[in-house]
Write an enzyme that holds these catalytic residues in place. Structure first.
Site, PDB file in Angstrom:
ATOM      1  N   ARG A   1      59.346   8.480  17.642  1.00 25.24           N
ATOM      2  CA  ARG A   1      60.288   8.495  18.750  1.00 25.24           C
ATOM      3  C   ARG A   1      60.280   7.127  19.431  1.00 25.24           C
ATOM      4  NH1 ARG A   1      59.348  13.631  22.054  1.00 25.24           N
ATOM      5  NH2 ARG A   1      60.001  14.485  20.056  1.00 25.24           N
TER       6      ARG A   1
ATOM      7  N   ARG B   1      52.300   8.823  25.938  1.00 28.51           N
ATOM      8  CA  ARG B   1      53.658   8.611  25.432  1.00 28.51           C
ATOM      9  C   ARG B   1      53.619   7.501  24.386  1.00 28.51           C
ATOM     10  NH1 ARG B   1      58.151  10.464  27.891  1.00 28.51           N
ATOM     11  NH2 ARG B   1      57.016  10.733  29.844  1.00 28.51           N
TER      12      ARG B   1
ATOM     13  N   GLU C   1      53.382  18.395  30.361  1.00 29.68           N
ATOM     14  CA  GLU C   1      53.909  19.110  29.196  1.00 29.68           C
ATOM     15  C   GLU C   1      53.175  18.747  27.904  1.00 29.68           C
ATOM     16  OE1 GLU C   1      57.954  19.467  26.482  1.00 29.68           O
ATOM     17  OE2 GLU C   1      58.069  18.458  28.429  1.00 29.68           O
TER      18      GLU C   1
ATOM     19  N   SER D   1      56.802  22.956  24.200  1.00 28.02           N
ATOM     20  CA  SER D   1      58.047  23.524  24.705  1.00 28.02           C
ATOM     21  C   SER D   1      58.556  24.551  23.705  1.00 28.02           C
ATOM     22  CB  SER D   1      59.105  22.437  24.931  1.00 28.02           C
ATOM     23  OG  SER D   1      59.474  21.821  23.718  1.00 28.02           O
TER      24      SER D   1
ATOM     25  N   ARG E   1      48.663  13.585  22.139  1.00 30.21           N
ATOM     26  CA  ARG E   1      48.761  14.054  23.528  1.00 30.21           C
ATOM     27  C   ARG E   1      47.787  15.189  23.829  1.00 30.21           C
ATOM     28  NH1 ARG E   1      54.367  15.121  26.753  1.00 30.21           N
ATOM     29  NH2 ARG E   1      54.590  12.923  26.175  1.00 30.21           N
TER      30      ARG E   1
END
Length: 428
Positions: free
Chosen positions: A258, A273, A351, A354, A392
């Site tokens: 990403r 991130r 987070e 999800s 993460r």
């Protein structure tokens, strides 16, 4: 993607979804393009029909009528040749606008702009109160020599890293724990391609609005995926499924990529991130029934929570507001793990998972059809949920289980995956 007939008859509902999801789309322009497309297409079909009619009449025509028919045939042929590019152009405009139409949020989704408008459903576990000043994951991983921070950034750029030694083993252990949990719960493990054609990105709803987040391999017209949701859904593009095949439950293991184009200067410290990560993603195909989809949704959510329970990480579950759910999602729950080192050492829920229901949004775009019991064709529903994403997940894992001397006591469920090691000791 919504059915255009639904859009025509539910403009207020669609307009509200566009507003509440903060989508850049002019619905009036779409409706105008749809009207023009239908009108031009109807005219083209009428002229094609007349062209064919003339072609059939000429051989039977009298000598007197034949020249007139031939001339009319030439004129009609010219009209068809002029209308075809016009139809193609308006169809292109229409298709481009249709790809931006959001799905309709479920009634339980709160209206809001950002994550501050998400609604907490429950908290599970209690954040630990340390008798010492806890270290954040950067300090812990440096102490344990789990990461090479500087080397990769010299040759791979910012947000790059290399897990080393125990760090690499820990990622593999967490990934395998997640995989085994999902296999026990009936999911089929898939290791899919991570380079896909544009069609797969469009079909799953990541393009055109998310183009800036994807890495492109321009020489081969391929893109690196940000989640194995893309290839897992695309496994069935152009397929016609039988209801007896459903539900199909996949768990994809892949590297993910990403660009984080919208996060310049944000979360640059550590591993929260990054551009490349490892992920186990769950994807479900089910019959187009809201009750069935809701049941599948909460099973997926339960799978993620079961993994966090095994890792002994406190977390909370929130339902995402309209401004935080994606173009195709009709409902999304976020699972946020407690990270003691976030918020300048004050700790915060952030987070890590999800869980989303997308209705037939992806199936329509990917041309995945379903042969209904009455013989008609419909579209299956799709759902997805993160099972684990690393590095993460290593942040709350390490920070929650640290000791005063910098050692880390591993959760019991993880010990077998770390070759029986119960406590990680700092490297001298």
């Amino acid at each position: 993607m919504l059915d255009i007939a639904f859009i025509r008859h539910n403009t207020d509902l669609v307009r509200a979804a566009i507003t509440n999801k903060r989508v850049d789309l002019d619905l009036d322009a779409l409706l105008a393009a749809d009207k023009e497309r239908r009108e031009v297409l109807a005219k083209l079909e009428q002229r094609r029909a007349r062209k064919n009619e003339i072609a059939s009449l000429i051989p039977k025509a009298s000598k007197e009528d034949r020249p007139r028919l031939i001339e009319e045939g030439k004129a009609v042929k010219l009209e068809v040749e002029q209308l075809e590019p016009a139809v193609a152009q308006v169809q292109k405009t229409f298709d481009g606008l249709m790809l931006r139409v959001p799905s309709i949020p479920r009634p339980e989704v709160p209206i809001g702009v950002g994550e501050e408008d998400n609604v907490e459903i429950r908290k599970v576990g209690t954040p630990r109160e340390f008798a010492f000043k806890p270290k954040d994951h950067v300090e812990l991983m440096t102490l344990h020599k789990m990461v090479n921070w500087d080397g990769p950034r010299k040759f791979a750029g910012g947000r790059s890293y290399a897990l080393t030694g125990t760090g690499a083993l820990l990622e593999l252990a967490v990934t395998r724990l997640a995989v085994d949990t999902l296999v026990e719960r009936g999911l089929t493990i898939v290791v899919p391609p991570v380079m896909v054609k544009e069609r797969a990105m469009v079909g799953t709803g990541f393009f055109p609005l998310g183009t800036e987040e994807a890495y492109a391999i321009t020489a081969d017209e391929l893109y690196l995926v940000g989640t194995s949701e893309v290839p897992l859904v695309s496994l069935h593009c152009d397929d016609t499924l039988d209801p007896a095949q459903l539900p199909i439950r996949y768990a994809g293991i892949s590297n993910c990529f990403r660009r984080e184009a919208g996060a310049y200067g944000k979360d640059t410290k550590g591993l929260y991130r990054v551009h490349q990560f490892t992920k186990v993603e769950q994807v479900i195909f089910c019959v187009p029934d809201e009750e069935v989809a809701e049941k599948e949704h909460y099973q997926l959510l339960g799978n993620a929570e079961a993994i966090l329970a095994k890792l002994e990480i406190p977390y909370r579950v929130a339902i995402a507001c309209t401004g935080e759910i994606g173009l195709g999602q009709t409902r999304k729950h976020e699972v946020e793990s407690w990270m003691p080192g976030r918020n300048d050492g004050k700790g915060a829920y952030n987070e890590t998972h999800s869980c989303s229901t997308l209705g037939d949004f992806q199936a329509r775009r990917s041309n995945i059809r379903l042969r209904m019991p009455d013989g008609s064709l419909g579209y299956p529903y799709t759902l997805n949920n993160t099972a684990i994403a690393s590095p993460r997940i290593l942040i709350p894992l390490l920070e929650n289980h640290q000791n005063a001397d910098g050692s880390i006591t591993l959760p019991k469920a993880l010990v077998p995956y770390m070759n029986g090691v119960e406590v990680l000791r700092p490297k001298v």
